[in-house]
Design a protein around this motif. Structure first.
Motif, short mmCIF file in Angstrom:
data_model
loop_
_atom_site.label_atom_id
_atom_site.label_comp_id
_atom_site.label_asym_id
_atom_site.label_seq_id
_atom_site.Cartn_x
_atom_site.Cartn_y
_atom_site.Cartn_z
N LEU A 293 0.85 -1.20 -0.09
CA LEU A 293 0.17 -0.10 0.02
C LEU A 293 0.72 0.99 0.10
O LEU A 293 0.48 2.36 -0.62
N ARG A 294 1.85 1.15 0.81
CA ARG A 294 2.89 2.08 0.81
C ARG A 294 4.34 1.68 0.45
O ARG A 294 4.48 0.47 0.51
N SER A 295 5.38 2.68 -0.08
CA SER A 295 6.54 1.98 -0.71
C SER A 295 7.24 1.68 0.67
O SER A 295 7.22 1.96 1.74
N GLY A 296 8.21 0.52 0.23
CA GLY A 296 8.98 -0.18 1.22
C GLY A 296 8.37 -1.07 2.31
O GLY A 296 8.83 -1.28 3.25
N CYS A 297 7.08 -1.39 2.18
CA CYS A 297 6.54 -2.45 3.21
C CYS A 297 7.23 -3.74 3.22
O CYS A 297 7.91 -4.29 2.00
N LEU A 299 6.56 -8.10 3.50
CA LEU A 299 5.80 -9.01 3.31
C LEU A 299 5.77 -10.03 4.33
O LEU A 299 4.76 -11.02 4.51
N SER A 300 6.48 -9.75 5.37
CA SER A 300 6.70 -10.92 6.31
C SER A 300 5.48 -11.04 7.36
O SER A 300 4.97 -10.00 7.84
N GLY A 301 5.11 -12.23 7.50
CA GLY A 301 3.93 -12.63 8.04
C GLY A 301 2.59 -12.30 7.54
O GLY A 301 1.67 -12.78 8.12
N ASP A 302 2.66 -11.78 6.41
CA ASP A 302 1.39 -11.61 5.59
C ASP A 302 0.85 -12.77 4.74
O ASP A 302 1.80 -13.42 4.29
N THR A 303 -0.33 -13.14 4.63
CA THR A 303 -0.97 -14.07 3.77
C THR A 303 -1.46 -13.31 2.56
O THR A 303 -2.40 -12.70 2.61
N LEU A 304 -0.84 -13.54 1.36
CA LEU A 304 -1.43 -12.95 0.19
C LEU A 304 -2.57 -13.71 -0.45
O LEU A 304 -2.79 -14.83 -0.20
N PRO A 305 -3.29 -12.94 -0.96
CA PRO A 305 -4.64 -13.53 -1.89
C PRO A 305 -4.40 -14.54 -2.69
O PRO A 305 -3.32 -14.48 -3.35
N VAL A 306 -5.04 -15.37 -3.09
CA VAL A 306 -4.98 -16.50 -4.21
C VAL A 306 -5.39 -15.79 -5.35
O VAL A 306 -4.88 -16.41 -6.49
N ALA A 307 -6.19 -14.88 -5.48
CA ALA A 307 -6.52 -14.14 -6.56
C ALA A 307 -6.56 -12.65 -6.46
O ALA A 307 -7.15 -12.26 -5.44
N GLU A 308 -6.51 -11.86 -7.58
CA GLU A 308 -6.89 -10.53 -7.36
C GLU A 308 -7.27 -9.78 -8.72
O GLU A 308 -6.87 -10.53 -9.73
N TYR A 309 -7.71 -8.70 -8.90
CA TYR A 309 -8.27 -8.02 -9.87
C TYR A 309 -7.99 -6.46 -9.93
O TYR A 309 -8.13 -6.06 -8.62
N SER A 310 -7.19 -5.81 -10.83
CA SER A 310 -7.07 -4.32 -10.61
C SER A 310 -8.43 -3.67 -10.98
O SER A 310 -9.26 -3.90 -11.33
N HIS A 311 -8.33 -2.22 -10.47
CA HIS A 311 -9.40 -1.25 -10.82
C HIS A 311 -9.42 -1.04 -12.33
O HIS A 311 -10.46 -0.24 -12.63
#
Length: 391
Positions: A293-297, A299-311
């Motif tokens: 969401l912001r630069s430099g974040c 990913l440690s400890g986060d679960t990424l979605p299995v799917a996404e789509y853009s706006h």
């Protein structure tokens, strides 16, 4: 979730480009997945008031229950709308601000014998309430004098991001999806805290127990990830969500699907396998979809979605269900969902991540729902009830 006006239908050329882009961004689909589209015939010609959900009671009656945002529930039986209201709590519900109102309805797994049901709504002060009610012995009308609040969550700071997802899991426990408290960019910093409050979470409670919560009317499952000495609210099953708009369990596998509405760039789908006991951080406040969401974040400890789509393809996801009915064989095993803004409907293999556009519509779909027989339905904010069928 928001309820803006529907966008214009795209041209056939643009639709083709969208499908191509989605294909390039995800693994190749099977031949079967690419060979059908869907139709959306009306179940009834009657127009309801701003529908937010359609569901069944699991009582062998075959009825469909449609939830109106203002605080009422109607019954559709065999395509015929029954007279009067199954439930009417308009005096308790605030439905202003576009995202408030009666947002969720879930029937107890033993509803046929205990006549219990649960609702999720925003009350007159803006707070979220989850309440329990009983029906009459025939199961044809709610007894409003039986209403008992089981949970109340402060949501007075903003009118948006109220969540509203409710579903009983295969374990008989009630799962609830709450929004992050409103505003934008998780401005109240609720999503990444497990201890601050119950906002921006998936909650899991045992409605057959007592002793927990502000009213002592549920208990905490022994396998909840933060029960006991581990830091976190007892009810929390997962955190890091922005505004989960519909959760569902695959009735064949027990997998849980969580559709989470994005901020300004990405919409996401999260999936958890059957039997998983929670404890995951889905990333909101730091992540939007699979992206920082912001630069430099980190990913440690986060679960990424299995799917996404853009706006580029929409702006507000409406989560759905894995089709497990019998009358539409091409749909079996596919998870269907939509975008409220663009009207597009996609499917994804229940165990996959590739998105396949199935229909381009002008509908503002607010929810999908299952019949007792596993048939799939959809409702819209302008008050129409559709069935999802293959072509």
């Amino acid at each position: 979730m928001t309820y803006p006006a529907a966008r214009r239908r795209r041209s056939a050329i643009v639709i083709g480009l969208i499908v191509l882009l989605l294909t390039l961004a995800a693994p190749l689909a099977t031949a079967r997945a690419a060979t059908f589209t869907i139709s959306l015939p009306l179940v009834t010609s009657q127009t309801f008031f701003e529908l937010t959900q359609v569901t069944n009671a699991g009582d062998a009656s075959g009825r469909l229950f449609v939830v109106e945002r203002r605080g009422t529930v109607r019954v559709v039986d065999g395509g015929a709308v029954q007279p009067g209201f199954f439930m009417d709590i308009r005096s308790l519900v605030r439905d202003s601000g576009g995202e408030q109102g009666l947002l969720g309805l879930a029937f107890h797994p033993s509803f046929e014998t205990n006549h219990r049901l649960f609702v999720y709504y925003t009350r007159n002060d803006g707070d979220i309430v989850v309440a329990r009610y009983l029906t009459n012995n025939a199961g044809t009308a709610v007894r409003h004098d039986t209403g008992q609040n089981i949970l109340a969550i402060d949501h007075s700071a903003a009118t948006n991001h109220n969540g509203g997802a409710m579903a009983f899991g295969p374990d008989g426990l009630l799962y609830l999806g709450t929004g992050d408290g409103g505003g934008s960019n998780d401005q109240y910093r609720n999503a990444q805290s497990k201890t601050k409050n119950l906002l921006a979470k998936i909650l899991r409670i045992n409605v057959n127990g007592t002793g927990a919560g502000p009213y002592g009317r549920y208990s905490i499952p022994s396998t909840n990830p933060f029960r006991g000495s581990i830091a976190g609210r007892d009810e929390v099953w997962a955190w890091g969500l922005r505004n989960p708009w519909r959760i569902s369990f695959d009735r064949a596998t027990g997998a849980l699907f969580i559709a989470d509405v994005g901020q300004s760039r990405y919409e996401e789908i999260n999936r958890e396998p059957a039997g998983y006991h929670g404890g995951r951080n889905y990333g909101w406040g730091v992540m939007e979809g699979k992206h920082c969401l912001r630069s430099g974040c980190s990913l440690s400890g986060d679960t990424l979605p299995v799917a996404e789509y853009s706006h580029s393809f929409g702006c507000s996801i409406t989560g759905g269900y894995v089709y497990r009915g019998t009358t539409q064989p091409k749909l079996v095993g596919s998870y269907f969902f939509a975008d409220f803004c663009s009207g597009r409907i996609w499917s994804m293999a229940a165990n996959g991540s590739s998105l396949w556009q199935r229909r381009d519509t002008a509908l503002n779909i607010t929810s999908f729902g299952e019949g007792e027989d596993g048939e799939l339905y959809a409702v819209t904010i302008d008050g129409h009830l559709y069935q999802v069928k293959q072509i």
